[in-house]
Write an enzyme that holds these catalytic residues in place. Structure first.
Site, PDB file in Angstrom:
ATOM      1  N   GLY A  79       0.830  -1.202   0.000  1.00 23.72           N
ATOM      2  CA  GLY A  79       0.000   0.000   0.000  1.00 23.72           C
ATOM      3  C   GLY A  79       0.863   1.251   0.000  1.00 23.72           C
ATOM      4  O   GLY A  79       0.546   2.242   0.648  1.00 23.72           O
ATOM      5  N   HIS A  80       1.987   1.193  -0.706  1.00 26.85           N
ATOM      6  CA  HIS A  80       2.879   2.351  -0.785  1.00 26.85           C
ATOM      7  C   HIS A  80       3.766   2.212  -2.019  1.00 26.85           C
ATOM      8  O   HIS A  80       3.853   1.142  -2.629  1.00 26.85           O
ATOM      9  CB  HIS A  80       3.747   2.451   0.474  1.00 26.85           C
ATOM     10  CG  HIS A  80       4.439   1.175   0.832  1.00 26.85           C
ATOM     11  ND1 HIS A  80       5.542   0.725   0.151  1.00 26.85           N
ATOM     12  CD2 HIS A  80       4.164   0.243   1.769  1.00 26.85           C
ATOM     13  CE1 HIS A  80       5.926  -0.420   0.670  1.00 26.85           C
ATOM     14  NE2 HIS A  80       5.104  -0.752   1.652  1.00 26.85           N
ATOM     15  N   ALA A  81       4.452   3.318  -2.334  1.00 24.36           N
ATOM     16  CA  ALA A  81       5.485   3.311  -3.378  1.00 24.36           C
ATOM     17  C   ALA A  81       6.793   3.737  -2.723  1.00 24.36           C
ATOM     18  O   ALA A  81       6.821   4.114  -1.545  1.00 24.36           O
ATOM     19  CB  ALA A  81       5.095   4.271  -4.494  1.00 24.36           C
ATOM     20  N   HIS A  82       7.873   3.652  -3.506  1.00 21.26           N
ATOM     21  CA  HIS A  82       9.185   4.105  -3.018  1.00 21.26           C
ATOM     22  C   HIS A  82       9.781   5.041  -4.054  1.00 21.26           C
ATOM     23  O   HIS A  82       9.698   4.787  -5.256  1.00 21.26           O
ATOM     24  CB  HIS A  82      10.122   2.910  -2.829  1.00 21.26           C
ATOM     25  CG  HIS A  82       9.737   2.041  -1.684  1.00 21.26           C
ATOM     26  ND1 HIS A  82      10.150   2.301  -0.404  1.00 21.26           N
ATOM     27  CD2 HIS A  82       8.966   0.935  -1.622  1.00 21.26           C
ATOM     28  CE1 HIS A  82       9.657   1.372   0.407  1.00 21.26           C
ATOM     29  NE2 HIS A  82       8.931   0.533  -0.303  1.00 21.26           N
ATOM     30  N   ARG A 128       2.386  -0.590  -4.741  1.00 19.64           N
ATOM     31  CA  ARG A 128       2.143  -2.046  -4.712  1.00 19.64           C
ATOM     32  C   ARG A 128       1.294  -2.442  -3.508  1.00 19.64           C
ATOM     33  O   ARG A 128       1.366  -1.807  -2.449  1.00 19.64           O
ATOM     34  CB  ARG A 128       3.451  -2.846  -4.720  1.00 19.64           C
ATOM     35  CG  ARG A 128       4.206  -3.057  -3.416  1.00 19.64           C
ATOM     36  CD  ARG A 128       4.826  -1.823  -2.838  1.00 19.64           C
ATOM     37  NE  ARG A 128       5.608  -1.058  -3.782  1.00 19.64           N
ATOM     38  CZ  ARG A 128       6.900  -1.266  -4.033  1.00 19.64           C
ATOM     39  NH1 ARG A 128       7.552  -2.161  -3.337  1.00 19.64           N
ATOM     40  NH2 ARG A 128       7.543  -0.506  -4.892  1.00 19.64           N
TER      41      ARG A 128
END
Ligand code: TYD
Length: 144
Positions: free
Chosen positions: A57-60, A104
């Site tokens: 539940g995040h991106a980088h 993702r």
């Protein structure tokens, strides 16, 4: 914009790893910059995951990762802010490469699933984009 194009083209893709088959059991190996496109700086793994759990539940901003189902299976949804796709990981010989600035989510873990992640950087909370609205804003601005 160049980075954005790179992300769209290099969104996420499966990497096939070598396997040495043997009646005593199969063996797969991974070498930095040989089988995967970066030097491994960190490895982590998820296990004891409840079947109804949702992870990610995040991106980088900078981090590149490759995700494997070492055992069992799970679903991995990826989103570059424009296109979305999903993969069911269940083969320890296949890893999903995830480029930087890709959101993702992982769910539908089978009982006893083990998810191993190879990462291009050490852990850095500042590299996370945890709010989806912030992710979309960054994508629209063409930021990393
Ligand atoms: P997070 O990356 O949000 O997990 P996931 O995306 O798999 O759901 O990390 C969960 C927690 O673990 C968070 O508090 C940060 C911490 N963490 C580390 O300390 N080191 C690491 O290498 C990772 C991946 C997470």
């Amino acid at each position: 914009m160049a980075d954005r194009k790179k992300n769209i083209n290099g969104f996420a893709h499966l990497i096939d790893l070598p396997v040495i088959t043997d009646p005593r059991g199969d063996l797969t190996f991974i070498e930095s910059n040989e089988h995967i496109p970066f030097a491994i700086k960190r490895v982590y793994y998820l296990y004891n995951v409840p079947v109804d759990a949702e992870r990610g539940g995040h991106a980088h901003r900078e981090l590149e990762q490759i995700v494997f189902a070492l055992s069992g299976s799970f679903r991995l949804k990826v989103d570059n802010g424009i296109n979305k796709s999903e993969y069911w990981l269940r083969d320890p010989r296949k890893g999903l490469y995830i480029n930087r600035m890709i959101s993702r989510e992982m769910d539908s873990f089978s009982q006893g699933a083990v998810c191993m992640v190879l990462a291009s950087e050490h852990y850095d909370e500042d590299d996370y984009v945890r709010e989806y609205d912030d992710f979309i804003l960054s994508v629209n601005k063409g930021e990393k």
